[in-house]
Design an enzyme around this catalytic site. Sequence first.
Site, PDB file in Angstrom:
ATOM      1  N   ALA A 151       0.895  -1.036  -0.105  1.00  0.00           N
ATOM      2  CA  ALA A 151       0.035   0.077  -0.123  1.00  0.00           C
ATOM      3  C   ALA A 151       0.930   1.373  -0.149  1.00  0.00           C
ATOM      4  O   ALA A 151       0.454   2.325  -0.581  1.00  0.00           O
ATOM      5  CB  ALA A 151      -0.821   0.007   1.350  1.00  0.00           C
ATOM      6  N   TYR A 152       1.951   1.251   0.921  1.00  0.00           N
ATOM      7  CA  TYR A 152       2.848   2.192   0.796  1.00  0.00           C
ATOM      8  C   TYR A 152       3.639   2.642  -0.425  1.00  0.00           C
ATOM      9  O   TYR A 152       3.586   3.627  -0.861  1.00  0.00           O
ATOM     10  CB  TYR A 152       3.835   2.124   1.969  1.00  0.00           C
ATOM     11  CG  TYR A 152       4.568   3.182   2.370  1.00  0.00           C
ATOM     12  CD1 TYR A 152       4.444   4.528   2.721  1.00  0.00           C
ATOM     13  CD2 TYR A 152       6.219   2.804   1.857  1.00  0.00           C
ATOM     14  CE1 TYR A 152       5.527   5.731   2.780  1.00  0.00           C
ATOM     15  CE2 TYR A 152       6.931   4.181   2.183  1.00  0.00           C
ATOM     16  CZ  TYR A 152       6.909   5.223   2.685  1.00  0.00           C
ATOM     17  OH  TYR A 152       7.585   6.273   2.649  1.00  0.00           O
TER      18      TYR A 152
END
Length: 242
Positions: A151-152
């Site tokens: 996600a990052y």
Amino acid sequence: MGNKTVAIVTGASGGIGRAVAERFGSLGHDVVVHYGGGAERAAEVVEAVRAAGGRAIAVRADVADGAEVAALFARAQEEFGGVDVVVHTAGIMPLAPIAEMDLADFDRVQRVNVRGTFVVDQAAARSVRAGGAIVNFSTSVTRLQQPGYGAYAASKGAVESLTLILARELRGRDVTVNAVAPGPTATPLFLEGKTPQAIEHIASLAPLGRLGEPADIADAVVGLVASRWINGQVVYVNGGIA
């Protein structure tokens, strides 16, 4: 830019943001110390900037809220007369494998890191004076592809795209737009929850045999701001780890 540069540093109460703000202070710049939480830490950074030789104020804002970011830029205008440099370090990094991440956490990462960058860049594009610079923050994880960072890394891939496109949209303005992509850096956020053995292993991955320090990242930011011929680039600042 003249001798008196006005810089907004988002996330300036954190490790890298603080190092950037203090470096600008040592250059005699005026600094708007942005923070999302941690008012006490932000106040400490203001004092550090002043001790280093610059003027500074602290301003709280949610980077993903257009009205709050507009107010942040308005404070810079009111207090110091304009904006020359925007360094956008603010971001969050909850980690989990893609199969296991809560979608609410995913949404939060995208809101802060992607929408936050878009909102800050939009305000910067409308405000930064000729001869100025916008510096966004990506991550070396976009190259390292480490598990748990899906996600990052996805959010920072979006940041890189925004950076490269904005650089070209500001044609004729004499404003550079670049992104810094740090590797592992010895900040409280990075060190938290890691064993000494894990930290030693990560440090050993770099040919230089150590973790980055916030000052190393600040060096790169200052160099990008000073250079007028580096534009539309993602600069990896990681000691050769990737």
